[in-house]
Scaffold this active site. Structure first.
Site, mmCIF file in Angstrom:
data_model
loop_
_atom_site.group_PDB
_atom_site.id
_atom_site.type_symbol
_atom_site.label_atom_id
_atom_site.label_comp_id
_atom_site.label_asym_id
_atom_site.label_seq_id
_atom_site.Cartn_x
_atom_site.Cartn_y
_atom_site.Cartn_z
ATOM 1 N N LYS A 156 -50.481 18.951 86.760
ATOM 2 C CA LYS A 156 -49.705 18.049 87.617
ATOM 3 C C LYS A 156 -50.502 17.610 88.849
ATOM 4 O O LYS A 156 -51.620 18.048 89.061
ATOM 5 C CB LYS A 156 -48.390 18.723 88.014
ATOM 6 C CG LYS A 156 -47.486 18.994 86.817
ATOM 7 C CD LYS A 156 -47.097 17.719 86.081
ATOM 8 C CE LYS A 156 -45.996 17.908 85.065
ATOM 9 N NZ LYS A 156 -46.390 18.606 83.834
HETATM 10 C C1 LIG Z 1 -41.078 15.378 82.720
HETATM 11 C C2 LIG Z 1 -41.271 16.855 82.806
HETATM 12 N N1 LIG Z 1 -40.262 17.612 83.244
HETATM 13 C C3 LIG Z 1 -40.381 18.950 83.378
HETATM 14 C C4 LIG Z 1 -41.552 19.585 83.060
HETATM 15 C C5 LIG Z 1 -41.618 21.079 83.178
HETATM 16 O O1 LIG Z 1 -42.461 21.479 84.189
HETATM 17 P P1 LIG Z 1 -42.868 23.026 84.326
HETATM 18 O O2 LIG Z 1 -43.982 23.267 83.341
HETATM 19 O O3 LIG Z 1 -43.326 23.169 85.740
HETATM 20 O O4 LIG Z 1 -41.663 23.837 84.029
HETATM 21 C C6 LIG Z 1 -42.640 18.846 82.599
HETATM 22 C C7 LIG Z 1 -43.893 19.534 82.271
HETATM 23 O O5 LIG Z 1 -44.818 19.051 81.726
HETATM 24 C C8 LIG Z 1 -42.505 17.445 82.466
HETATM 25 O O6 LIG Z 1 -43.503 16.676 82.026
#
Ligand SMILES: Cc1ncc(COP(=O)(O)O)c(C=O)c1O
Length: 386
Positions: A184
């Protein structure tokens, strides 16, 4: 041409992050503590929001957000199909139903008209996902939400930093959830943050992120803390560690510089690839600041002799890493079989899926890395014109 493999993403971790982690390790306090508190305060100040609750993933933040607003078994929550499974799976944690809706064909963001059509008496919330870091049409979504008394929980996993009509994403909907996963825009390895203007939701998320234990449970091993605590609800184990927060504090300081780096690359790509009729470039709203977490091109397959998968393979052969965001949720076995979704229920997402490719875009890419991507995309396209 430089043959060294260019990965799809590389986190930008410097000496400051390494020093901060070492400091934390040497401090003797590894889990949630003063570093997490500082990261939350810095984050809230950066966005201009009242409350920021640090957790160990965006998925955890989304789960806590839905819990805080009171989602229950049998409720419906509207989620775009063009997203990662995390946005929808959190709804299923409550035995509630994620009602998938289609995206707009250009931005790939949730289509407000589809949201309106999906509302039933059971609908409790909408989860707009700022696809690739471009803010959704929040005015339309908030207006629909207000009219139907729905909560708006923004999935801003891609959207740090971004603005919509002069407002920072993170200060717009009821609760906004960010990700600090390794790929990210800023990272803590794994991590997330929930922001809100509502003190009760913030307190609830904070408590539920640490077993539902009475306030400031994390302090119980400090000098100021007390051994005594009470379990008020069956919570979760979602707290962020001080080791991760130490990285986050340093990464946040660089957030604007990282954004400038990505924006520059986006402009170079836009300019250099503009004349290729076989490629549709990502659009950006006039009234928003795009975080440029992703640079997603759409192939005009009618003009090409190769498929998207062959295009990706050709880029790989030229030592360029890419990705696909996303395989729409309705095409995955779980969502397809459990809810009976069909490709034709989501004409835009279904059509676009075979055409999308995410190109590398991150601040540590050198000019020659960017050139290499442009040259490879251009050559593959020209060699495969119909
Ligand atoms: C659109 C979206 N929402 C949520 C997430 C989840 O993030 P995390 O891995 O921090 O839980 C991601 C992860 O790639 C994502 O692309």
């Amino acid at each position: 041409m430089n043959r060294e493999f260019l990965p799809f993403h590389k986190p930008d971790i410097g000496e400051a992050e390494a020093e901060a982690v070492l400091d934390t390790l040497r401090s003797g306090w590894l889990t949630t503590g003063s570093k997490v508190k500082q990261f939350e305060a810095d984050f809230a100040k950066y966005l201009g929001c009242s409350h920021a609750v640090a957790v160990n993933s965006c998925t955890a933040a989304l789960h806590l957000a839905l819990e805080a607003v009171g989602i229950e078994q049998g409720d419906e929550v509207i989620v775009p199909t063009m997203t990662f499974t995390a946005s929808a799976e959190v709804v299923l944690y409550f035995k509630a139903k994620p009602v998938l809706v289609d995206c707009l064909p250009d931005t790939l963001n949730i289509d407000p008209d589809c949201v309106e059509r999906a509302i039933t008496a059971k609908t409790k919330a909408i989860i707009p996902v700022h696809f690739g870091g471009q803010p959704c049409d929040m005015d339309s979504i908030l207006e629909i939400a207000r009219r139907h008394k729905l909560y708006v929980i923004e999935d801003a996993a891609h959207a740090l930093p971004s603005n919509y009509r002069g407002k920072r994403v993170g200060t717009i909907g009821d609760i906004t959830c960010f990700s600090f996963y390794a790929t990210k825009t800023i990272t803590t390895g794994e991590g997330g943050m929930a922001t809100t203007q509502n003190p009760e939701w913030a307190a609830r998320m904070r408590m539920m992120s640490l077993h539902g234990i009475s306030h400031d449970a994390w302090k119980r091993y400090t000098k100021e803390g007390s051994w005594y605590y009470e379990v008020l609800y069956p919570g979760f184990k979602y707290n962020l560690t001080d080791i991760a927060a130490a990285i986050g504090i340093e990464q946040l300081k660089k957030c604007d510089r990282f954004w400038q780096g990505r924006e520059r690359i986006a402009h170079i790509y836009q300019k250099a690839l503009a004349d290729l009729q076989e490629i549709q470039l990502p659009t950006s709203r006039e009234d928003a600041q795009h975080a440029w977490h992703l640079f997603v091109i759409q192939l005009n397959l009618e003009r090409l002799k190769i498929t998207r998968n062959e295009f990706i393979e050709a880029l790989r052969e030229q030592s360029i890493g890419t990705s696909v965001h996303f395989i729409p949720l309705h095409l995955h076995p779980y969502y397809r079989d459990r809810f009976g979704y069909k490709p034709e229920d989501f004409p835009n997402a279904s059509a676009v899926f075979d055409r999308i490719v995410s190109l590398p875009i991150y601040p540590s890419m050198t000019e020659s890395d960017v050139e290499k991507v442009i040259e490879a995309v251009t050559n593959i396209t020209k060699a495969n014109r119909r």
